[in-house]
Design an enzyme around this catalytic site. Structure first.
Site, short mmCIF file in Angstrom:
data_model
loop_
_atom_site.label_atom_id
_atom_site.label_comp_id
_atom_site.label_asym_id
_atom_site.label_seq_id
_atom_site.Cartn_x
_atom_site.Cartn_y
_atom_site.Cartn_z
N LEU A 75 36.24 45.17 48.55
CA LEU A 75 36.71 46.56 48.55
C LEU A 75 38.21 46.64 48.34
CD1 LEU A 75 34.80 47.79 51.74
CD2 LEU A 75 34.11 48.08 49.35
N SER A 113 49.14 44.72 45.75
CA SER A 113 48.08 44.50 46.74
C SER A 113 48.31 43.32 47.65
CB SER A 113 46.74 44.26 46.01
OG SER A 113 46.43 45.30 45.13
N ILE A 124 38.92 42.34 51.54
CA ILE A 124 39.53 43.66 51.65
C ILE A 124 40.90 43.62 50.98
CG2 ILE A 124 40.32 45.48 53.21
CD1 ILE A 124 37.26 44.88 53.33
N GLU A 125 41.04 44.40 49.93
CA GLU A 125 42.32 44.53 49.21
C GLU A 125 42.94 45.85 49.64
OE1 GLU A 125 43.87 44.82 44.54
OE2 GLU A 125 41.74 44.54 44.98
N ILE A 126 44.18 45.79 50.06
CA ILE A 126 44.91 47.00 50.46
C ILE A 126 46.10 47.12 49.51
CG2 ILE A 126 46.05 48.25 52.32
CD1 ILE A 126 44.57 46.30 54.26
#
Length: 130
Positions: A75, A113, A124-126
Site C-alpha cells: 500500500l 517515499s 507500507i509506503e508513506i
C-alpha cells in the site's frame, strides 16, 4: 467508469498489533460499526475520506477475497504532513524504516517515499508529493 477507491480490506493474524500500528503509529482512527448480511460487528481504520476494513485471519466476513492472506498487501499512502515529520513519528515509535526516503512515481505525479512493514509484514509506503 471508476472514480475512486472507497475502501479496501486488510486481513491480519494479530488484531491488537494491527490496530496499534494503524492507530498509534500511523494516526488513523479506529471505527467500529455493524454491517454486512447478516449484520456483524466490524472494525475499520479511517483516514481522510477512505477506510481500511479489518478482517482477522480465520474469522473473515463474507464475501471475502478468494485467498485472504496476512502480509500480501503493498500500500502507498500520501501523508498529510511533510515526510520529515512522518519519519520523526516512526522514529518516536521505534518503527524501523526499510527504505527511503526515495523518489518514486505516484498515481498523479512524482512522490518522495519511505517504506515500513506493518505487523503482518505488509509493505507500507508513506509518501509526500514531490
Amino acid at each position: 467508469m471508476i472514480d475512486h477507491l472507497d475502501h479496501l480490506v486488510l486481513t491480519t493474524h494479530d488484531e491488537a498489533a494491527c490496530i496499534d500500528f494503524y492507530t498509534r503509529v500511523l494516526g488513523m482512527s479506529l471505527e467500529r460499526f455493524v454491517g454486512g448480511t447478516p449484520p456483524v460487528r466490524r472494525q475499520a481504520f479511517r483516514f481522510g475520506s477512505q477506510k481500511i476494513n479489518l478482517h482477522v485471519k480465520g474469522s473473515e466476513f463474507e464475501p471475502k477475497a478468494h485467498l485472504p492472506v496476512p502480509g500480501s498487501l503493498d500500500l502507498c499512502f500520501i501523508a498529510s504532513v511533510p515526510l520529515e515529520q512522518v519519519m520523526a513519528q516512526l522514529a518516536a515509535h521505534q518503527w524501523p524504516l526499510i527504505e527511503g526516503p526515495v523518489m518514486r512515481t505516484g498515481a498523479t505525479q512524482a512522490i518522495r517515499s519511505v517504506y515500513v512493514r506493518d505487523p503482518d509484514l505488509n509493505l507500507i509506503e508513506i509518501s509526500e508529493l514531490a
